[in-house]
Design a protein around this motif. Structure first.
Motif, short mmCIF file in Angstrom:
data_model
loop_
_atom_site.label_atom_id
_atom_site.label_comp_id
_atom_site.label_asym_id
_atom_site.label_seq_id
_atom_site.Cartn_x
_atom_site.Cartn_y
_atom_site.Cartn_z
N PRO A 1 -0.38 12.86 -0.52
CA PRO A 1 -1.53 11.98 0.27
C PRO A 1 -2.78 12.94 -0.06
O PRO A 1 -2.85 14.08 0.08
N VAL A 2 -3.86 12.21 0.38
CA VAL A 2 -5.31 12.83 0.95
C VAL A 2 -5.07 12.99 2.43
O VAL A 2 -4.79 12.25 3.15
N ALA B 1 -8.33 8.32 -1.79
CA ALA B 1 -6.71 7.66 -1.71
C ALA B 1 -6.60 6.69 -2.40
O ALA B 1 -5.60 6.43 -3.24
N VAL C 1 -2.46 6.88 -3.30
CA VAL C 1 -1.64 7.58 -2.60
C VAL C 1 -2.21 7.36 -1.08
O VAL C 1 -3.32 6.44 -0.88
N LYS C 2 -1.14 7.60 0.00
CA LYS C 2 -1.60 7.48 1.30
C LYS C 2 -2.72 8.39 1.63
O LYS C 2 -3.09 9.46 1.30
N LEU C 3 -3.32 7.92 2.82
CA LEU C 3 -4.34 8.76 3.43
C LEU C 3 -3.85 9.32 4.94
O LEU C 3 -3.17 8.44 5.60
N ILE D 1 -4.93 0.66 1.93
CA ILE D 1 -4.59 1.96 1.63
C ILE D 1 -3.67 2.13 2.96
O ILE D 1 -3.93 1.59 4.20
N TRP E 1 -2.28 4.47 5.56
CA TRP E 1 -2.91 5.37 6.31
C TRP E 1 -2.10 5.74 7.68
O TRP E 1 -1.41 4.85 8.29
#
Length: 182
Positions: free
Chosen positions: A24-25, A45, A50-52, A105, A107
């Motif tokens: 993830p970010v 992200a 990818v996830k945040l 996204i 998160w």
């Protein structure tokens, strides 16, 4: 004349192999932080697929390990003014929800304890974060004095772990902005 072909980069005799970024970010959040930081982290992200993970670090607490191995956050000054950490965290999470819900996204939000650079570094390690995103400080004498006394979280992060750190600049000072043509 053409340049000779360069050998593949290597590390210690082992050829470098590309790997897909999948962690993830990780974004460090502070109260009142401009949404520009969240927007850049969300864009990154999204672009990486990818996830945040958004993390607020409460600097008024520290981590203490109990004899049974559990770790809990304790206030630095138990008799000090009781900041409403739950309220601060809820406010930050609500602000992020307004900014990030509907973006598509995934998160999450977490509250950590202790030194911001160390706490973000630990979380980056446990989540295998691809990159850590932080914002710059607001301008002004107070911010400059604080940076002199405690240092920059971004600088501390770059010296304490191996992940890339993306520093999102906040609005530039008016005298550094280009003048518009009339």
């Amino acid at each position: 004349m053409t340049e000779p072909e360069k050998p593949a980069p290597s590390t210690g005799g082992v050829p470098y192999a590309l790997r897909k970024i999948s962690g993830p970010v990780l974004m460090g959040v502070v109260p009142g932080q401009p949404l520009a930081v969240a927007h850049r982290a969300a864009e990154l992200a999204y672009s990486l697929g990818v996830k945040l993970v958004c993390a607020y670090v409460d600097v008024t607490t520290y981590l203490a390990e109990e004899p049974d191995g559990t770790v809990e956050a304790r206030p630095i000054d138990p008799d000090g003014v009781d900041d409403d950490i739950e309220g601060i965290s809820a406010s930050i999470a609500g602000h992020l929800r307004e900014a990030l819900d509907g973006t598509g996204i995934g998160w999450s939000f977490v509250t950590l304890a202790g030194d911001p650079a160390r706490a973000l570094g630990r979380l980056a390690e446990t989540t295998d974060a691809s990159v850590i995103v932080v914002g710059t400080r607001e301008r002004g004498l107070g911010a400059r004095l604080e940076e002199l006394l405690v240092g920059s979280v971004a600088v501390h992060l770059t010296h304490r772990q191996h992940r890339p750190v993306l520093v999102v600049p906040l609005a530039p000072h008016p005298r550094h902005q280009p003048k518009a043509d009339h």
